[in-house]
Design a protein around this motif. Structure first.
Motif, mmCIF file in Angstrom:
data_model
loop_
_atom_site.group_PDB
_atom_site.id
_atom_site.type_symbol
_atom_site.label_atom_id
_atom_site.label_comp_id
_atom_site.label_asym_id
_atom_site.label_seq_id
_atom_site.Cartn_x
_atom_site.Cartn_y
_atom_site.Cartn_z
ATOM 1 N N SER A 37 -1.237 -4.913 2.344
ATOM 2 C CA SER A 37 -2.547 -5.536 2.464
ATOM 3 C C SER A 37 -2.424 -6.981 2.004
ATOM 4 N N ASN A 44 -9.487 -10.790 9.335
ATOM 5 C CA ASN A 44 -8.722 -9.557 9.086
ATOM 6 C C ASN A 44 -7.685 -9.334 10.182
ATOM 7 N N LYS A 46 -2.087 -5.945 7.048
ATOM 8 C CA LYS A 46 -3.481 -6.104 7.458
ATOM 9 C C LYS A 46 -4.169 -7.050 6.482
ATOM 10 N N GLU A 47 -5.434 -7.377 6.766
ATOM 11 C CA GLU A 47 -6.214 -8.289 5.926
ATOM 12 C C GLU A 47 -5.484 -9.613 5.702
ATOM 13 N N ASN A 57 -4.906 -8.792 1.383
ATOM 14 C CA ASN A 57 -6.023 -9.021 0.454
ATOM 15 C C ASN A 57 -6.729 -10.349 0.707
ATOM 16 N N LEU A 74 0.825 -1.205 0.000
ATOM 17 C CA LEU A 74 0.000 0.000 0.000
ATOM 18 C C LEU A 74 0.860 1.255 0.000
ATOM 19 N N SER A 94 -1.752 -1.322 11.986
ATOM 20 C CA SER A 94 -1.860 -1.789 10.604
ATOM 21 C C SER A 94 -3.181 -1.416 9.943
#
Length: 386
Positions: free
Chosen positions: A112, A291, A144-145, A114, A102, A274
């Protein structure tokens, strides 16, 4: 090292240098059968491909599960396969997803995942952190994610193999109680650190709880009791029955308030920083996407001192040379028990699994229409001294 261990030979070489005490192995309760490493790997890959995981991704997922069992971290090995299969089938983890950057600087990156499987996110992020550390002396990557990424030390090893120090953290669904409470508000968040010298390696892999949920699941699979102080029942009282502990997971923090504070710090860095979920925002219900947030740090020790490896060897040697309270209980460095289990598996020439776990995966094999796990030997009484 025998031929069927070649795919994880890098892991064994990463941990050489310990001086292992020789002891007899007392018997472990519960019938155990032996499964050749290649057969465990084959079964995992067949299941993953059946739910649509591309062949290019299947190998790295199966390897990190097999390595966890090889190191004796059974809570994060084959035992977790059905959880990952369920995440994929529900669409919580996306088969075709790839992590993306990102934003980034010379030494940092925000990623991410995703909603890719945690191991794919973890491999990507630590490799990115290593790349940055080679140029800037440190790489700090926050993701994250993501999803549950299994054995945290797997990613720290990726940095250690490049001559760097690796530090990894992840948050998790709330399964740990704060001191003097009867409900879980935070995860039993994990931390792993690995760095190598010439003769010694320092390998830490821990949860902020006394024991993580995988250890409770493994006790249940082995038809064993758990010690008081690991987990509480639904009423919030300490229990020795893993089935009661698993109904509404309530784990005790390691060291009381200190373990709880450590877990809070990890969640702050992994979740709050995050942009991922954190604390009780993370759903405990497996039918909901998680997540998760994770942190991956690679550090070049020689940026600070050129003789770091020699200093690390001296540091580890001084700890190991300290006088034990009992001669039968030698001083062991972090990671040494895992290395002992690796030696044990090599002596067996196979992985020991409880028959209850293998029965579960016979049902999984039937549902997915794949060949069941073929056993090397039946009804072997596993013997361990650690």
């Amino acid at each position: 090292m025998w031929p069927f261990f070649r795919p994880v030979q890098w892991l064994a070489s990463c941990l050489r240098g310990y001086h292992m005490p020789g002891k007899a192995f007392p018997q472990q309760r519960g019938d155990t059968s032996l499964v050749l490493v290649d057969e465990a790997r084959r079964f995992i890959q067949d299941c993953l491909m059946r739910v649509g995981v591309p062949a290019a991704k299947v190998r790295c997922i199966s390897e990190f599960l097999v390595v966890a069992d090889y190191r004796g971290n059974f809570g994060h090995g084959l035992n977790r396969l059905d959880v990952y299969l369920d995440d994929l089938q529900r669409g919580h983890a996306k088969v075709d997803a790839e992590p993306t950057i990102l934003s980034e600087t010379l030494a940092t990156a925000h990623v991410s995942g995703n909603s890719a499987l945690g191991v794919l996110v973890g491999n990507f992020c630590m490799d990115l952190a290593v790349q940055k550390a080679e140029g800037a002396g440190i790489g700090f990557v926050v993701a994250k994610e993501s999803h549950h990424f299994g054995m945290a030390s797997w990613y720290a090893f990726r940095a250690a193999l490049q001559g760097l120090a690796g530090l990894v953290m992840s948050n998790a669904a709330p399964t740990m109680m704060a001191p003097h409470t009867k409900s879980a508000s935070i995860g039993a968040n994990c931390l792993a650190f690995c760095v190598r010298g010439r003769d010694y390696h320092f390998v830490l892999d821990m949860a902020a709880s006394v024991r993580d949920i995988g250890a409770v699941e493994w006790a249940w699979a082995n038809d064993e009791y758990i010690p008081h102080g690991w987990a509480a029942n639904e009423a919030g009282f300490s229990t020795i029955f893993p089935n009661l502990a698993l109904r509404s997971p309530l784990l005790y923090p390691a060291g009381g308030h200190k373990g709880y504070c450590l877990s809070a710090m990890i969640d702050l860095l992994c979740g709050v920083l995050s942009g991922a979920q954190y604390a009780s925002h993370i759903p405990l219900d497996p039918r909901q996407p998680s997540n998760l947030g994770q942190v991956f740090i690679a550090l070049d020790p020689e940026f600070f001192v050129p003789n770091f490896m020699e200093r690390l060897d001296d540091f580890c040697g001084r700890i190991q040379d300290s006088k034990p309270a009992e001669e039968s209980q030698p001083i062991r460095l972090p990671g040494e028990l895992e290395r002992m289990h690796m030696n044990y598996v090599e002596d067996l020439r196979a992985l020991p699994y409880p028959n209850t776990l293998l029965t579960k995966y016979r049902d999984v094999a039937s549902k997915l229409c794949v060949k069941p796990i073929e056993l090397a030997f039946h009804r072997c009484q596993s013997k361990k001294s650690f």
